[in-house]
Scaffold this motif. Structure first.
Motif, PDB file in Angstrom:
ATOM      1  N   LYS A 414      25.190  -3.899 -99.302  1.00  0.00           N
ATOM      2  CA  LYS A 414      26.067  -4.002-100.466  1.00  0.00           C
ATOM      3  C   LYS A 414      25.915  -5.355-101.147  1.00  0.00           C
ATOM      4  CE  LYS A 414      29.587  -0.741 -98.839  1.00  0.00           C
ATOM      5  NZ  LYS A 414      30.967  -0.606 -98.303  1.00  0.00           N
ATOM      6  N   VAL A 415      25.782  -6.413-100.346  1.00  0.00           N
ATOM      7  CA  VAL A 415      25.554  -7.738-100.928  1.00  0.00           C
ATOM      8  C   VAL A 415      24.216  -7.766-101.658  1.00  0.00           C
ATOM      9  CG1 VAL A 415      25.186 -10.178-100.412  1.00  0.00           C
ATOM     10  CG2 VAL A 415      26.993  -8.917 -99.225  1.00  0.00           C
ATOM     11  N   LEU A 416      23.182  -7.207-101.026  1.00  0.00           N
ATOM     12  CA  LEU A 416      21.867  -7.173-101.657  1.00  0.00           C
ATOM     13  C   LEU A 416      21.877  -6.325-102.929  1.00  0.00           C
ATOM     14  CD1 LEU A 416      19.590  -6.743 -98.496  1.00  0.00           C
ATOM     15  CD2 LEU A 416      19.941  -8.825 -99.843  1.00  0.00           C
ATOM     16  N   ASP A 417      22.691  -5.284-102.939  1.00  0.00           N
ATOM     17  CA  ASP A 417      22.822  -4.443-104.126  1.00  0.00           C
ATOM     18  C   ASP A 417      23.409  -5.246-105.281  1.00  0.00           C
ATOM     19  OD1 ASP A 417      23.166  -2.434-105.936  1.00  0.00           O
ATOM     20  OD2 ASP A 417      24.367  -1.145-104.664  1.00  0.00           O
ATOM     21  N   VAL A 418      24.477  -5.985-104.998  1.00  0.00           N
ATOM     22  CA  VAL A 418      25.087  -6.827-106.027  1.00  0.00           C
ATOM     23  C   VAL A 418      24.078  -7.862-106.532  1.00  0.00           C
ATOM     24  CG1 VAL A 418      26.861  -8.561-106.455  1.00  0.00           C
ATOM     25  CG2 VAL A 418      27.431  -6.485-105.187  1.00  0.00           C
ATOM     26  N   ASP A 419      23.258  -8.383-105.605  1.00  0.00           N
ATOM     27  CA  ASP A 419      22.255  -9.385-105.977  1.00  0.00           C
ATOM     28  C   ASP A 419      21.035  -8.780-106.669  1.00  0.00           C
ATOM     29  OD1 ASP A 419      23.865 -11.310-104.883  1.00  0.00           O
ATOM     30  OD2 ASP A 419      22.774 -11.469-103.005  1.00  0.00           O
ATOM     31  N   GLY A 420      20.967  -7.442-106.730  1.00  0.00           N
ATOM     32  CA  GLY A 420      19.876  -6.786-107.442  1.00  0.00           C
ATOM     33  C   GLY A 420      18.641  -6.498-106.622  1.00  0.00           C
ATOM     34  N   ALA A 421      18.668  -6.768-105.308  1.00  0.00           N
ATOM     35  CA  ALA A 421      17.468  -6.577-104.484  1.00  0.00           C
ATOM     36  C   ALA A 421      17.314  -5.137-104.001  1.00  0.00           C
ATOM     37  CB  ALA A 421      17.504  -7.526-103.287  1.00  0.00           C
ATOM     38  N   VAL A 422      18.424  -4.410-103.850  1.00  0.00           N
ATOM     39  CA  VAL A 422      18.370  -3.004-103.460  1.00  0.00           C
ATOM     40  C   VAL A 422      19.299  -2.213-104.371  1.00  0.00           C
ATOM     41  CG1 VAL A 422      17.902  -3.598-101.038  1.00  0.00           C
ATOM     42  CG2 VAL A 422      20.247  -3.097-101.742  1.00  0.00           C
ATOM     43  N   ARG A 423      19.178  -0.921-104.305  1.00  0.00           N
ATOM     44  CA  ARG A 423      20.049  -0.060-105.101  1.00  0.00           C
ATOM     45  C   ARG A 423      20.405   1.165-104.287  1.00  0.00           C
ATOM     46  NH1 ARG A 423      21.846   1.067-110.174  1.00  0.00           N
ATOM     47  NH2 ARG A 423      21.810   3.220-110.921  1.00  0.00           N
ATOM     48  N   ARG A 424      21.671   1.538-104.369  1.00  0.00           N
ATOM     49  CA  ARG A 424      22.111   2.754-103.695  1.00  0.00           C
ATOM     50  C   ARG A 424      21.893   3.933-104.630  1.00  0.00           C
ATOM     51  NH1 ARG A 424      28.220   4.321-101.728  1.00  0.00           N
ATOM     52  NH2 ARG A 424      27.651   6.238-100.651  1.00  0.00           N
ATOM     53  N   VAL A 425      21.207   4.960-104.131  1.00  0.00           N
ATOM     54  CA  VAL A 425      20.910   6.154-104.915  1.00  0.00           C
ATOM     55  C   VAL A 425      21.250   7.371-104.065  1.00  0.00           C
ATOM     56  CG1 VAL A 425      19.059   5.030-106.213  1.00  0.00           C
ATOM     57  CG2 VAL A 425      18.521   6.212-104.077  1.00  0.00           C
ATOM     58  N   LYS A 426      21.114   8.553-104.651  1.00  0.00           N
ATOM     59  CA  LYS A 426      21.322   9.765-103.863  1.00  0.00           C
ATOM     60  C   LYS A 426      20.305   9.788-102.733  1.00  0.00           C
ATOM     61  CE  LYS A 426      23.529  13.022-106.999  1.00  0.00           C
ATOM     62  NZ  LYS A 426      23.455  14.355-107.639  1.00  0.00           N
ATOM     63  N   GLY A 427      20.776   9.987-101.536  1.00  0.00           N
ATOM     64  CA  GLY A 427      19.875  10.032-100.400  1.00  0.00           C
ATOM     65  C   GLY A 427      19.769   8.722 -99.646  1.00  0.00           C
ATOM     66  N   GLY A 428      20.377   7.645-100.186  1.00  0.00           N
ATOM     67  CA  GLY A 428      20.334   6.402 -99.418  1.00  0.00           C
ATOM     68  C   GLY A 428      20.096   5.166-100.265  1.00  0.00           C
ATOM     69  N   TRP A 429      19.220   4.299 -99.764  1.00  0.00           N
ATOM     70  CA  TRP A 429      18.995   2.987-100.368  1.00  0.00           C
ATOM     71  C   TRP A 429      17.510   2.795-100.673  1.00  0.00           C
ATOM     72  CZ3 TRP A 429      23.145  -0.329-101.204  1.00  0.00           C
ATOM     73  CH2 TRP A 429      24.352   0.038-100.588  1.00  0.00           C
ATOM     74  N   THR A 430      17.227   2.112-101.773  1.00  0.00           N
ATOM     75  CA  THR A 430      15.842   1.786-102.126  1.00  0.00           C
ATOM     76  C   THR A 430      15.754   0.300-102.479  1.00  0.00           C
ATOM     77  OG1 THR A 430      16.182   2.287-104.465  1.00  0.00           O
ATOM     78  CG2 THR A 430      15.420   4.096-103.062  1.00  0.00           C
ATOM     79  N   ALA A 431      14.561  -0.266-102.305  1.00  0.00           N
ATOM     80  CA  ALA A 431      14.313  -1.644-102.744  1.00  0.00           C
ATOM     81  C   ALA A 431      13.963  -1.624-104.224  1.00  0.00           C
ATOM     82  CB  ALA A 431      13.178  -2.265-101.944  1.00  0.00           C
ATOM     83  N   THR A 432      14.458  -2.605-104.974  1.00  0.00           N
ATOM     84  CA  THR A 432      14.189  -2.649-106.412  1.00  0.00           C
ATOM     85  C   THR A 432      12.908  -3.419-106.726  1.00  0.00           C
ATOM     86  OG1 THR A 432      15.444  -4.695-106.703  1.00  0.00           O
ATOM     87  CG2 THR A 432      16.659  -2.614-106.899  1.00  0.00           C
ATOM     88  N   GLY A 433      12.435  -4.236-105.774  1.00  0.00           N
ATOM     89  CA  GLY A 433      11.282  -5.081-106.041  1.00  0.00           C
ATOM     90  C   GLY A 433      11.625  -6.340-106.813  1.00  0.00           C
ATOM     91  N   GLN A 434      12.894  -6.514-107.157  1.00  0.00           N
ATOM     92  CA  GLN A 434      13.294  -7.722-107.883  1.00  0.00           C
ATOM     93  C   GLN A 434      13.250  -8.934-106.953  1.00  0.00           C
ATOM     94  OE1 GLN A 434      14.119  -7.871-111.223  1.00  0.00           O
ATOM     95  NE2 GLN A 434      13.427  -5.728-111.222  1.00  0.00           N
ATOM     96  N   PRO A 435      12.889 -10.100-107.460  1.00  0.00           N
ATOM     97  CA  PRO A 435      12.879 -11.292-106.602  1.00  0.00           C
ATOM     98  C   PRO A 435      14.282 -11.594-106.091  1.00  0.00           C
ATOM     99  CG  PRO A 435      12.573 -11.876-108.912  1.00  0.00           C
ATOM    100  CD  PRO A 435      12.474 -10.395-108.840  1.00  0.00           C
ATOM    101  N   TRP A 436      14.350 -12.060-104.853  1.00  0.00           N
ATOM    102  CA  TRP A 436      15.649 -12.340-104.228  1.00  0.00           C
ATOM    103  C   TRP A 436      15.496 -13.559-103.335  1.00  0.00           C
ATOM    104  CZ3 TRP A 436      17.145 -12.410 -99.041  1.00  0.00           C
ATOM    105  CH2 TRP A 436      18.518 -12.500 -98.814  1.00  0.00           C
ATOM    106  N   SER A 437      16.479 -14.441-103.379  1.00  0.00           N
ATOM    107  CA  SER A 437      16.431 -15.627-102.537  1.00  0.00           C
ATOM    108  C   SER A 437      17.623 -15.644-101.596  1.00  0.00           C
ATOM    109  CB  SER A 437      16.427 -16.908-103.389  1.00  0.00           C
ATOM    110  OG  SER A 437      17.608 -16.988-104.165  1.00  0.00           O
ATOM    111  N   TYR A 438      17.383 -16.115-100.387  1.00  0.00           N
ATOM    112  CA  TYR A 438      18.412 -16.196 -99.349  1.00  0.00           C
ATOM    113  C   TYR A 438      19.210 -17.475 -99.581  1.00  0.00           C
ATOM    114  CZ  TYR A 438      20.410 -15.960 -94.611  1.00  0.00           C
ATOM    115  OH  TYR A 438      21.254 -15.882 -93.524  1.00  0.00           O
TER     116      TYR A 438
END
Length: 721
Positions: A414-438
């Protein structure tokens, strides 16, 4: 919009308030600070952040504003609210003012279509949604855009949940950024909370887009609660605390809440108080929804003296005449503590608030601190797994591939989703490929903040200064001053006196040893994906039987005695006599109990024919000595140990699949033990120090069953949890 003078609008607002509070005389009047917030929303269409004490009347602000806005043609108010209990309270409150409120949450999916049709027909004045709905794919993609376009007022209740600087951060709340961005221009927004210090207030304001550039109104009032009398009572141990509560519960005014830190403690205390003649009910995260509703209704109607609750009842319960809040154990945050005690005294002149701290509190804080945001390595590994997947991965499919338990994995996503790195879709979660920093600096700061909050709670319990002033300062209340009511200001109102009978009963109750250890019956999903060819039900001939433990590490009875044995700094040593004797007692009760081998029941299992111990690198003496004592007392042979085939595996504190991966091929039954099992020809007791997930016992039992044991009966000192 029809022109209305502010005086006429104020009169209209007061009339709505009178209906809301059930004042048939129409004499009810909004306070100036409430009116100021309503005026900002209705007249100026501004965004406002209201930080006011519990009981100030935040819900009156948004219900009155809703009525005024709806009368002027605005769309429905959308309230994002964290708990179902709060939703139930608010639907009932709105109805009193003639406001039609509906909810969309996980507990009423069958009503969603009807609710959406009512909204489209203009029949709904207030829609309450849980923050989790905001990122449900169907709701986010199908409902939310239409809802955002039609919204007349957006209300964010318990807004401190937006901030990870706060004590109760919830990633789903940060989805509000998206909804705020989609709101038409001029739609007012109200964010409310009672528990935000200056840092959290600034962070929430920024995230809601209510910073200085938008000329937001921030209303922050004094946080003193004039009805509350705070106190701390230090007692020697858990038995004294439980006995004191049993003796003095009826002395406390009205009905109230007794908070505990763990589910086990809540259930333990509930059972004991009932034995002592008190009408109480348990309320925890394990309580079924229907039972929760019944418990809430019983407390509201004063059919119970108290709910014994965990933080599951921390927010969202509104009983104006709640007379007391007692904490058996100290929360780790003064902000959380202020919020929980704020349930009391909202509609009465006096309420008692009492903290009974315990020695076990810090061990419980430490456990919950271990559930912080995962390391960068684990986050990167999860993103990599999602990036390489052919399609969306559900939580059950993703869990075996990463070393994180389900709940922690979901929060991280959920944190990664807010940060744009993953997205929740039907069937689960996918990576967006957007750059993300820890953001290591931020996570480290949050960890330091948690440590500072824990220190503040130690100081709260020991301070000789005003306790209410102490809490107000923790919340950066500039108006903090001595309250004149707490035990330090006015003198203690309670003594440590208790009856010998209650103390004896509490000691007996807490000293009662024995917890059933449920065996694992199903392999976790996803094992083939990590190279382990096991799935489905564990064959009956390979399962462990139900076992026994001396106690739970999280309880306030044997848990307090056992925790020091497992502390990292405790040297390995032979099992203490009192612990060994208690285990023998558990074994005897097990044997004579229903279905036990000494019960005489027609279908009773055969008596164990021997004792097997688990190998251990960290506590070999403890486990071997325990096995030897059991063998000696039970006149059974000590058959040997299940050994490690190589280095001791590092068992991740994560999910079941990863634990099994670490255990795969790591345990072995030595030839001498296999021969002894074949010769003995019966059930065996499997002795270990403690069990957390049950998988080590399950794997060892499977090996022992395959080596000739007719049944495997696990016997451990402690259960984690």
């Amino acid at each position: 919009m029809e022109h209305t003078s502010n005086a006429d609008l104020r009169a209209e607002a007061d009339a709505v308030l009178a209906r809301l509070v059930g004042d048939a005389t129409g004499a009810a009047r909004l306070r100036e600070d409430q009116w100021r917030a309503i005026e900002a929303l209705v007249v100026d269409r501004r965004r406002a952040l209201v930080v006011q004490r519990t009981g100030w009347g935040k819900s009156a602000v948004y219900f009155v504003a809703t009525s005024l806005l709806r009368a002027r043609g605005s769309g429905p108010t959308v309230i994002v609210s964290p708990l179902l209990a709060l939703m139930r309270n608010q639907v009932e409150a709105a109805a009193r003012a003639g406001i039609h409120a509906r909810t969309i949450n996980s507990a009423n999916t069958e009503e969603w279509d009807a609710v959406q049709a009512e909204i489209a027909a203009g029949e709904v004045d207030v829609l309450l949604v849980s923050p989790e709905r905001l990122n449900n794919p169907d709701f986010r993609d199908q409902v939310l855009p239409k809802l955002s376009a039609a919204t007349g007022l957006l209300v964010v209740d318990e807004a401190h949940c937006i901030s990870d600087w706060g004590h109760d951060f919830r990633p789903d709340y940060r989805r509000l950024r998206t909804m705020l961005g989609d709101l038409p221009s001029g739609v007012p927004v109200l964010a409310t909370t009672a528990t935000a210090n200056a840092r959290v207030t600034a962070d929430v304001a920024e995230q809601l887009g209510t910073g200085g550039t938008m000329d937001a109104l921030v209303l922050r009032g004094p946080l003193d609660r004039e009805s509350l009398s705070l106190g701390v009572l230090r007692l020697p141990d858990a038995a004294h605390r439980m006995a004191w509560l049993a003796d003095h519960l009826d002395d406390l005014p009205g009905s109230g809440i007794v908070y505990t830190l763990t589910v086990a403690a809540a259930e333990e205390v509930t059972a004991f108080l009932r034995q002592r003649g008190h009408t109480v009910a348990s309320y925890t995260g394990r309580t079924e929804n229907a039972e929760r509703q019944q418990a809430e209704e019983d407390l509201l109607a004063n059919r119970v003296k108290a709910l014994v609750a965990t933080s599951a009842l921390g927010m969202g319960f509104d009983k104006p005449d709640l007379g007391f809040v007692v904490h058996l154990g100290s929360p780790s945050s003064p902000i959380a503590y202020y919020q929980q005690v704020g349930r009391a005294g909202r509609g009465v002149a006096h309420a008692e608030v009492l903290l009974l701290p315990g020695k076990e509190d810090e061990a419980i804080w430490e456990y919950f601190s271990s559930l912080a945001f995962p390391s960068e390595e684990l986050v990167r590994r999860t993103l990599d797994v999602l990036a390489r997947a052919d399609g969306p991965l559900s939580l059950p499919a993703l869990e075996p591939l990463v070393e994180l338990r389900r709940s922690r994995l979901e929060t991280m996503l959920k944190v990664l989703d807010v940060d744009g790195a993953v997205r929740r879709v039907k069937g689960g979660w996918t990576a967006t490929g957007q750059p993300w920093s820890y953001d290591a600096e931020r996570y480290a700061w949050v960890a330091r903040q948690r440590a500072a909050e824990q220190q503040a709670m130690r100081e709260y319990a020991t301070t000789t200064e005003c306790r209410m002033e102490f809490l107000q300062r923790q919340l950066d209340d500039e108006g903090a001053k001595p309250c004149g009511r707490c035990d330090n200001c006015a003198g203690p109102r309670f003594t440590s006196g208790l009856s010998p009978a209650a103390l004896d009963a509490a000691r007996s109750d807490l000293g009662r040893a024995g917890v059933e250890v449920e065996p694992r019956r199903m392999w976790p999903t996803g094992l083939p994906a990590i190279g382990i060819g096991l799935k489905g039900r564990i064959p009956a001939g390979e399962q462990a039987s139900a076992g026994r433990a001396l106690g739970r590490l999280s309880d306030i009875g044997w848990g307090n005695r056992l925790r020091p044995l497992f502390a990292p700094q405790t040297p390995d040593a032979a099992v203490p006599d009192d612990v060994a004797q208690a285990v023998v007692g558990v074994l005897a009760d097990w044997a004579r109990g229903p279905g036990g081998w000494a019960s005489g029941a027609p279908d009773a299992p055969a008596r164990p024919v021997g004792v097997v111990t688990m190998a251990s690198r960290s506590r070999p003496r403890l486990i071997h000595s325990l096995g030897a004592r059991i063998a000696e007392v039970g006149r059974l042979p000590l058959l040997g140990s299940v050994e490690y085939s190589g280095d001791t595996p590092r068992l991740p504190r994560s999910n079941s699949a990863q634990r099994l991966k670490a255990l795969d091929g790591a345990l072995t039954v030595p030839p001498a033990l296999a021969s002894a099992l074949a010769a003995a020809g019966g059930p065996v007791l499997l002795v270990d120090d403690f069990t957390e997930t049950g998988w080590t016992l399950a794997v060892a039992a499977r090996l022992l069953r395959k080596s000739g044991a007719h049944a495997v009966l696990p016997l451990v000192l402690a259960v984690q949890g």
